[in-house]
Design a protein around this motif. Structure first.
Motif, PDB file in Angstrom:
ATOM      1  N   ILE A 242       0.831  -1.202   0.000  1.00 42.24           N
ATOM      2  CA  ILE A 242       0.000   0.000   0.000  1.00 42.24           C
ATOM      3  C   ILE A 242       0.872   1.262   0.000  1.00 42.24           C
ATOM      4  N   PRO A 243       0.933   1.978  -1.146  1.00 44.24           N
ATOM      5  CA  PRO A 243       1.649   3.266  -1.138  1.00 44.24           C
ATOM      6  C   PRO A 243       0.936   4.244  -0.206  1.00 44.24           C
ATOM      7  N   GLY A 244       1.713   4.946   0.634  1.00 41.47           N
ATOM      8  CA  GLY A 244       1.128   5.907   1.575  1.00 41.47           C
ATOM      9  C   GLY A 244       0.390   5.238   2.733  1.00 41.47           C
ATOM     10  N   GLY A 245       0.612   3.935   2.916  1.00 45.50           N
ATOM     11  CA  GLY A 245      -0.206   3.167   3.867  1.00 45.50           C
ATOM     12  C   GLY A 245       0.112   3.404   5.334  1.00 45.50           C
ATOM     13  N   TRP A 246      -0.767   2.849   6.168  1.00 43.74           N
ATOM     14  CA  TRP A 246      -0.608   2.949   7.619  1.00 43.74           C
ATOM     15  C   TRP A 246      -0.837   1.584   8.256  1.00 43.74           C
ATOM     16  N   VAL A 247      -0.310   1.430   9.467  1.00 45.11           N
ATOM     17  CA  VAL A 247      -0.597   0.249  10.286  1.00 45.11           C
ATOM     18  C   VAL A 247      -0.847   0.735  11.710  1.00 45.11           C
ATOM     19  N   ALA A 248      -1.885   0.195  12.322  1.00 46.01           N
ATOM     20  CA  ALA A 248      -2.253   0.597  13.683  1.00 46.01           C
ATOM     21  C   ALA A 248      -2.046  -0.577  14.633  1.00 46.01           C
ATOM     22  N   LEU A 249      -1.635  -0.233  15.876  1.00 49.24           N
ATOM     23  CA  LEU A 249      -1.290  -1.242  16.876  1.00 49.24           C
ATOM     24  C   LEU A 249      -2.016  -0.944  18.183  1.00 49.24           C
TER      25      LEU A 249
ATOM     26  N   GLY B  93      -4.132   0.170   6.160  1.00 49.45           N
ATOM     27  CA  GLY B  93      -5.028   0.789   5.182  1.00 49.45           C
ATOM     28  C   GLY B  93      -4.363   1.842   4.326  1.00 49.45           C
ATOM     29  N   ARG B  94      -5.209   2.426   3.487  1.00 43.02           N
ATOM     30  CA  ARG B  94      -4.752   3.414   2.516  1.00 43.02           C
ATOM     31  C   ARG B  94      -4.750   4.808   3.132  1.00 43.02           C
ATOM     32  N   PRO B  95      -4.011   5.744   2.514  1.00 42.33           N
ATOM     33  CA  PRO B  95      -3.980   7.102   3.064  1.00 42.33           C
ATOM     34  C   PRO B  95      -5.387   7.713   3.075  1.00 42.33           C
ATOM     35  N   GLY B  96      -5.660   8.461   4.103  1.00 36.04           N
ATOM     36  CA  GLY B  96      -6.983   9.080   4.235  1.00 36.04           C
ATOM     37  C   GLY B  96      -7.942   8.264   5.071  1.00 36.04           C
ATOM     38  N   THR B  97      -7.534   7.061   5.469  1.00 32.79           N
ATOM     39  CA  THR B  97      -8.420   6.216   6.277  1.00 32.79           C
ATOM     40  C   THR B  97      -7.811   5.921   7.649  1.00 32.79           C
ATOM     41  N   GLU B  98      -6.845   6.729   8.071  1.00 36.06           N
ATOM     42  CA  GLU B  98      -6.125   6.442   9.315  1.00 36.06           C
ATOM     43  C   GLU B  98      -7.044   6.529  10.528  1.00 36.06           C
ATOM     44  N   PRO B  99      -6.957   5.565  11.438  1.00 32.61           N
ATOM     45  CA  PRO B  99      -7.723   5.637  12.684  1.00 32.61           C
ATOM     46  C   PRO B  99      -7.001   6.522  13.705  1.00 32.61           C
ATOM     47  N   ARG B 100      -7.683   6.810  14.811  1.00 32.90           N
ATOM     48  CA  ARG B 100      -7.057   7.597  15.870  1.00 32.90           C
ATOM     49  C   ARG B 100      -6.127   6.716  16.691  1.00 32.90           C
ATOM     50  N   ALA B 101      -5.092   7.348  17.255  1.00 34.80           N
ATOM     51  CA  ALA B 101      -4.151   6.596  18.088  1.00 34.80           C
ATOM     52  C   ALA B 101      -3.536   7.542  19.099  1.00 34.80           C
ATOM     53  N   ALA B 102      -3.082   6.981  20.218  1.00 35.59           N
ATOM     54  CA  ALA B 102      -2.482   7.804  21.270  1.00 35.59           C
ATOM     55  C   ALA B 102      -1.211   8.480  20.778  1.00 35.59           C
ATOM     56  N   ARG B 103      -0.453   7.790  19.935  1.00 33.85           N
ATOM     57  CA  ARG B 103       0.712   8.459  19.364  1.00 33.85           C
ATOM     58  C   ARG B 103       0.933   7.999  17.936  1.00 33.85           C
ATOM     59  N   THR B 104       1.599   8.865  17.194  1.00 31.54           N
ATOM     60  CA  THR B 104       1.803   8.622  15.768  1.00 31.54           C
ATOM     61  C   THR B 104       3.285   8.632  15.463  1.00 31.54           C
ATOM     62  N   LEU B 105       3.721   7.638  14.679  1.00 32.43           N
ATOM     63  CA  LEU B 105       5.095   7.605  14.190  1.00 32.43           C
ATOM     64  C   LEU B 105       5.050   7.813  12.683  1.00 32.43           C
ATOM     65  N   SER B 106       5.921   8.673  12.204  1.00 37.17           N
ATOM     66  CA  SER B 106       5.947   8.948  10.763  1.00 37.17           C
ATOM     67  C   SER B 106       6.782   7.905  10.034  1.00 37.17           C
ATOM     68  N   ALA B 107       6.223   7.405   8.926  1.00 36.78           N
ATOM     69  CA  ALA B 107       6.983   6.508   8.048  1.00 36.78           C
ATOM     70  C   ALA B 107       7.222   7.177   6.696  1.00 36.78           C
ATOM     71  N   ARG B 108       7.126   8.511   6.709  1.00 38.05           N
ATOM     72  CA  ARG B 108       7.369   9.247   5.457  1.00 38.05           C
ATOM     73  C   ARG B 108       8.815   8.974   5.009  1.00 38.05           C
ATOM     74  N   GLY B 109       8.985   8.659   3.752  1.00 41.23           N
ATOM     75  CA  GLY B 109      10.335   8.354   3.253  1.00 41.23           C
ATOM     76  C   GLY B 109      10.843   7.002   3.707  1.00 41.23           C
ATOM     77  N   ALA B 110       9.937   6.107   4.083  1.00 41.51           N
ATOM     78  CA  ALA B 110      10.374   4.809   4.627  1.00 41.51           C
ATOM     79  C   ALA B 110       9.521   3.668   4.075  1.00 41.51           C
ATOM     80  N   LEU B 111      10.104   2.491   4.083  1.00 39.29           N
ATOM     81  CA  LEU B 111       9.388   1.260   3.737  1.00 39.29           C
ATOM     82  C   LEU B 111       8.981   0.596   5.046  1.00 39.29           C
ATOM     83  N   VAL B 112       7.751   0.117   5.119  1.00 44.42           N
ATOM     84  CA  VAL B 112       7.274  -0.550   6.336  1.00 44.42           C
ATOM     85  C   VAL B 112       7.004  -2.019   6.026  1.00 44.42           C
TER      86      VAL B 112
END
Ligand SMILES: [Zn+2]
Length: 450
Positions: free
Chosen positions: A20-27, A36-55
């Motif tokens: 998923i380009p621009g994707g997110w993972v929640a824990l 999921g895909r960008p624009g569908t991110e759920p809420r979380a207590a803290r956020t880590l950026s993966a911009r410029g990174a492969l996950v």
């Protein structure tokens, strides 16, 4: 609400069918809750950026001897093949004690985390003193990596015609009793568990036939996994022929190990029919090309093993044979070795990533989703920094680029939802003290003056 959201990845690879380009993972509470895909991110207590990174899922190491980081690149042994190499180092390993094992394991696990690894197996095969596996588990709990302690063993000393000095061997009964104690004390079979025990006589070329056979029966009774080295060197093939009148894999079957409870390290010197038998049995292989190539034995053929239906996981192997503990580096070595053996079309970076995640989890008998970023799986994630110089010009396939360009280090290594590496730095306390202790102990083990 989720504890952690990792978002804006250049590419998120779930190893469960999605990239998923621009994707997110929640824990949340140690498990993956969604991707999921960008624009569908759920809420979380803290956020880590993966911009410029492969996950990716955190990498899983299926074979190692971490304590060997106490005797790395040991000058008298650097020109030797396996048996002479072992013969040079065995006497030094007689100096292992609880402190040496705890500190070397702590340092080795930290190094593994800095290479993107979140779960590791480790075979401690030399036991000059009791309770050394306990010391390893203490270190694993401090560092926070998921740990499969493979209770290694040597029960044939030089006096019995074996290769090892008596100080690092134990009696067969002592080994079996300690295996049972460790399983009842530490083994956690539940999903998401952080510590499991496997039973792991070092190699048929250094243990008794009785230990192999009784260990297989004990593993069956305790419902734990079996691990050993198999067909690692030509010397081992010769030893098995001369001692048992069989090739290593025939002897392995003879002592009751053929089956899906076992995974074996290396399997370099195998014939096509032998690979097919491992495939049929469901016996998986820990592939450690860096170590076997460094010791002059060459690498097992990853394409040939996969073609025979063998599940292949990736492993670093001994800290004093590979001399590193980076699964990323091992993965890159595996890609080059596989293509050298099977041609450029035989193996892709995705094949190797699979060996380092999903198939490695299968080697360790994990059935809890480990190795995938899928809802309910353990929350082990590596966020890989795509360095702007090393990746300049890499636009069309970020997974291939991840393994071809580099070297690559993780920005974040997250185990059970907790960062062990955050922004490229270990989150552990006292790292300099631990390295100082390691320097002191390794000099003692190598019998160097201060
Ligand atoms: Zn090994």
């Amino acid at each position: 609400m989720n504890d952690t959201l990792i978002r804006d990845a250049e590419l998120l690879v779930t190893m469960d069918g999605d990239e998923i380009p621009g994707g997110w993972v929640a824990l949340r509470e140690g498990t993956v809750t969604g991707t999921g895909r960008p624009g569908t991110e759920p809420r979380a207590a803290r956020t880590l950026s993966a911009r410029g990174a492969l996950v990716t899922p955190g990498l899983i190491n299926t074979h190692h001897h971490i304590f060997q980081n106490l005797t790395r690149a040991y000058a008298p042994a650097t020109r030797y093949e396996l048996f002479d190499w072992l013969g040079t180092l065995y006497p030094l390993w007689a100096g292992l004690d609880e402190e040496a094992v705890e500190v070397s394991t702590w340092v080795g696990l930290a190094e593994l985390a800095l290479g993107g690894c979140t779960t590791t197996a480790d075979m401690l095969h030399s036991h000059p003193r009791p309770r050394l596996t306990d010391a390893q588990i203490r270190a694993a709990r401090q560092v926070g990596l998921r740990f499969h302690a493979c209770r290694g063993a040597l029960d044939l000393s030089e006096r019995d015609g074996g290769p090892a000095p008596e100080e690092i061997t134990q009696s067969t009964d002592e080994i079996l009793a300690d295996c049972e104690r460790l399983v009842s004390t530490y083994h956690d079979p539940s999903p998401g568990s952080m510590v499991r025990i496997a039973l792991a006589p070092a190699t048929q070329a250094a243990v008794s036939e009785r230990l192999m056979a009784e260990t297989a029966r004990l593993a069956e009774r305790l419902d734990v996994r079996l691990h050993t080295h198999l067909a690692e060197s030509l010397d081992e093939v010769t030893y098995c022929r001369e001692t048992f009148g069989r090739r290593p894999v025939d002897q392995f079957e003879h002592v009751g190990w053929a089956g899906d409870r076992a995974w074996v390290a290396h399997f370099v010197f195998s014939e096509p029919g032998e690979r097919a038998r491992l495939g049929r049995w469901g016996t998986a292989v820990a592939h450690c090309p860096g170590s076997t190539m460094m010791l002059g034995a060459g690498a097992a053929s990853l394409p040939a093993l996969r073609e025979a239906g063998v599940t292949v996981g990736l492993g670093c192997d001994g800290s004093a044979s590979t001399d590193h503990a980076s699964l990323w580096l091992e993965a890159r070595t595996a890609l080059a070795a596989a293509r050298e053996r099977g041609g450029a079309a035989s193996t892709t970076a995705r094949d190797v990533l699979r060996a380092a995640t999903v198939d490695a989890a299968a080697c360790l008998g994990r059935e809890d989703g480990l190795g995938r970023l899928t809802p309910g799986a353990p929350a082990d994630v590596t966020v890989w920094e795509l360095d702007e110089f090393a990746f300049a010009g890499a636009h069309t396939d970020l997974v291939e680029a991840w393994l071809r360009c580099g070297p690559v280090r993780p920005r974040h290594t997250i185990v059970q939802g907790r960062p062990v590496v955050e922004n490229g730095t270990l989150t552990l306390p006292h790292t300099h003290d631990m390295l100082s202790a390691h320097a002191r102990i390794s000099r003692r083990i190598q019998r160097l003056s201060d």
